[in-house]
Design an enzyme around this catalytic site. Structure first.
Site, short mmCIF file in Angstrom:
data_model
loop_
_atom_site.label_atom_id
_atom_site.label_comp_id
_atom_site.label_asym_id
_atom_site.label_seq_id
_atom_site.Cartn_x
_atom_site.Cartn_y
_atom_site.Cartn_z
N LYS A 116 0.81 -1.21 0.00
CA LYS A 116 0.00 0.00 0.00
C LYS A 116 0.84 1.27 0.00
CE LYS A 116 -4.35 -1.75 1.86
NZ LYS A 116 -4.10 -3.17 1.63
N GLU A 200 -3.45 8.01 6.97
CA GLU A 200 -3.98 8.93 5.97
C GLU A 200 -5.27 9.54 6.48
OE1 GLU A 200 -4.43 6.40 2.59
OE2 GLU A 200 -6.37 5.61 3.23
N ASN A 235 -15.64 -3.81 6.58
CA ASN A 235 -14.75 -3.62 5.44
C ASN A 235 -14.79 -4.77 4.42
OD1 ASN A 235 -13.53 -1.05 6.30
ND2 ASN A 235 -12.68 -2.27 7.97
N GLU A 275 -9.14 0.81 -6.96
CA GLU A 275 -10.17 1.16 -5.98
C GLU A 275 -9.98 2.58 -5.49
OE1 GLU A 275 -10.67 -1.75 -2.94
OE2 GLU A 275 -11.16 -3.32 -4.39
N GLU A 288 -6.20 1.49 -3.56
CA GLU A 288 -5.28 0.42 -3.89
C GLU A 288 -5.64 -0.14 -5.26
OE1 GLU A 288 -5.67 -3.00 -1.34
OE2 GLU A 288 -7.84 -2.75 -1.18
N ASN A 290 -6.06 -3.85 -7.16
CA ASN A 290 -6.11 -5.30 -7.03
C ASN A 290 -5.67 -5.91 -8.35
OD1 ASN A 290 -7.20 -5.80 -4.30
ND2 ASN A 290 -8.88 -4.56 -5.06
N PHE A 348 -23.69 -12.51 12.42
CA PHE A 348 -23.03 -12.98 11.19
C PHE A 348 -21.91 -13.98 11.47
CE2 PHE A 348 -24.97 -8.92 10.11
CZ PHE A 348 -25.61 -9.22 8.91
#
Length: 459
Positions: A116, A200, A235, A275, A288, A290, A348
């Site tokens: 990253k 960030e 996420n 993304e 990022e 992918n 979940f």
């Protein structure tokens, strides 16, 4: 063109690649662990090679076993799918050394975009819009607080080698920055073996929007529209759609052109995804890249008519892209729901067991409606503790967004899953949610609208 493709993966993505390979007249090879001996992807392939015990670390993640399977079967190319070895530079390099084609990007692009910190530096040099932040090494918690204060709260503390939401914390003040740095560093070390952290600016009211790119080995690169991926839980994406209900044509073009610039900057070829995070004013920032096929690629295929797997295969075989940017037209709207073996009534929690009932809605494709179900299971399949709990990816397409959403609601009502806990009731309830239907989305949607979890709704 290749004679035989081995898919170094399992489940629905292996089945997905086999469908395109068979249509192109290419032989197919599956690999399988002890847990997958009777799996659908094994049944679909022309040949299958056993590669070890159920645990992925002893089977699907062992490069030597994949190479041995290629030699046993005579496969001259490997598609990695997503996850497992798909973004491992050493895997692509080993295949090349053995004279086997990797159906994916070059190793240097995998490495550059997999980190990253490095990827953000490359993006900034390519004039791609990036989130304000500190990309250098951070000494300790006090250094993290100093950096966070300079950037301005709130900030996002992230693991450089991270993914899947691991090693991520939001800090709104000095105390949270101190605690977040320590926790992210510890989690990054245990999850990725790499404890490097960067900080960030945290974008408020964020939307997660990604651009699909395609590039060949002859310098041609184009963008294939966007996908809205803001419906996430911890996420992890749950529902995706294409196009985004948020973007206008100018923003779409700007994001697309920046994505192409980044791909060219790293000498990329194959399918890939850039993304971005976007704020409420349509300011967007690189997150990022992918370097693989995304789980949610079907929605892009449905609105463009482009088979992304076929394009990956042709590019890997050295062919030029037969498409130009002007050829890419976005037609209608597509929605994808990820059906997971996880219990929405128990926060979940993953659910394992045998699918005693599995009846997906019938697939169809007309001028006004398409229903597509990408899956790697059938009735009687075992949902194992060893792998991702995804059961299927149900997709609908229609001329307008609301028609696609209504079609998804109907398709979910028709879907029968028995034997394991699953999120069908939650997905069904989501399709009726006013805020979702209006397209008023952020990455915090599920946390904000379902703070106590979901009771779902009955079909």
């Amino acid at each position: 063109m290749f004679k035989k493709i081995l898919v170094a993966n399992r489940g629905e993505i292996a089945c997905r690649v086999f469908k395109t390979a068979k249509r192109l007249g290419i032989g197919t090879v599956a690999v399988y662990s002890d847990a997958d001996k009777s799996a659908l992807h094994v049944e679909m392939a022309d040949e299958a090679v056993h590669i070890g015990p159920a645990a992925a670390a002893e089977s699907y993640l062992i490069i030597d076993k994949i190479i041995d399977a290629c030699k046993q079967s005579g496969a001259d190319a490997v598609h990695p799918g997503y996850g497992f070895l798909s973004e491992r530079r050493e895997f692509a390099e080993r295949l090349k050394a053995e004279g086997i084609t990797f159906i994916g990007p070059p190793p240097n692009a995998i490495e550059a975009m997999g980190d990253k910190i490095t990827s953000k530096k490359i993006a900034a040099e390519a004039d791609v819009s990036t989130v304000p932040g500190h990309m250098g090494l951070i000494d300790d918690a006090e250094h993290a607080i100093k950096i966070a204060s300079e950037i301005g709260y709130p900030v996002m503390i992230k693991a450089s080698a991270g993914g899947g939401g691991k090693g991520m914390r939001i800090a709104w003040n000095d105390d949270e920055a101190r605690e977040g740095f320590e926790r992210s560093k510890s989690e990054a070390a245990s999850s990725f073996g790499d404890d490097r952290i960067f900080i960030e600016k945290f974008v408020t009211e964020p939307r997660h929007i990604e651009i699909q790119v395609l590039a060949d080995q002859h310098g041609n690169c184009l963008y294939v529209g966007e996908r809205e991926c803001s419906i996430q839980r911890r996420n992890q994406k749950v529902v995706e759609e294409a196009p985004s209900p948020f973007l206008d044509e100018a923003t779409r073009r700007a994001m697309g052109e920046q994505s192409v610039a980044l791909a060219k900057a790293v000498g990329y070829h194959s399918a890939g995804t850039v993304e971005f995070i976007a704020d409420k004013d349509r300011n967007f920032y690189f997150l990022e890249m992918n370097t693989r096929l995304q789980v949610e690629h079907p929605v892009s295929e449905l609105i463009t008519g482009i088979d992304l797997v076929e394009q990956m295969i042709r590019v890997a075989a050295g062919e030029k892209l037969a498409l130009r940017q002007d050829d890419i037209k976005l037609n209608g709207w597509a929605v994808e729901s990820r059906l997971y073996a996880e219990d929405p009534y128990r926060n979940f929690l993953p659910s394992i067991g045998r699918l005693t009932g599995y009846q997906p809605p019938e697939e169809e494709a007309t001028e006004t409606l398409a229903i597509r179900n990408d899956t790697g299971v059938v009735e009687g399949s075992e949902i194992s503790m060893f792998y991702d709990p995804m059961i299927a990816k149900l997709c609908t397409w229609a001329p307008t967004r609301i028609e696609a959403v209504d079609a998804m609601s109907d398709a979910l009502d028709q879907f029968v899953v028995e034997g394991v806990g699953n999120n069908l009731p939650f997905l069904s309830a989501l399709m009726d949610h006013p805020r979702w239907r209006e397209g008023r989305l952020t990455t915090g949607f599920i946390a904000e609208e379902y703070p106590e979890g979901s009771r779902g709704r009955d079909a």
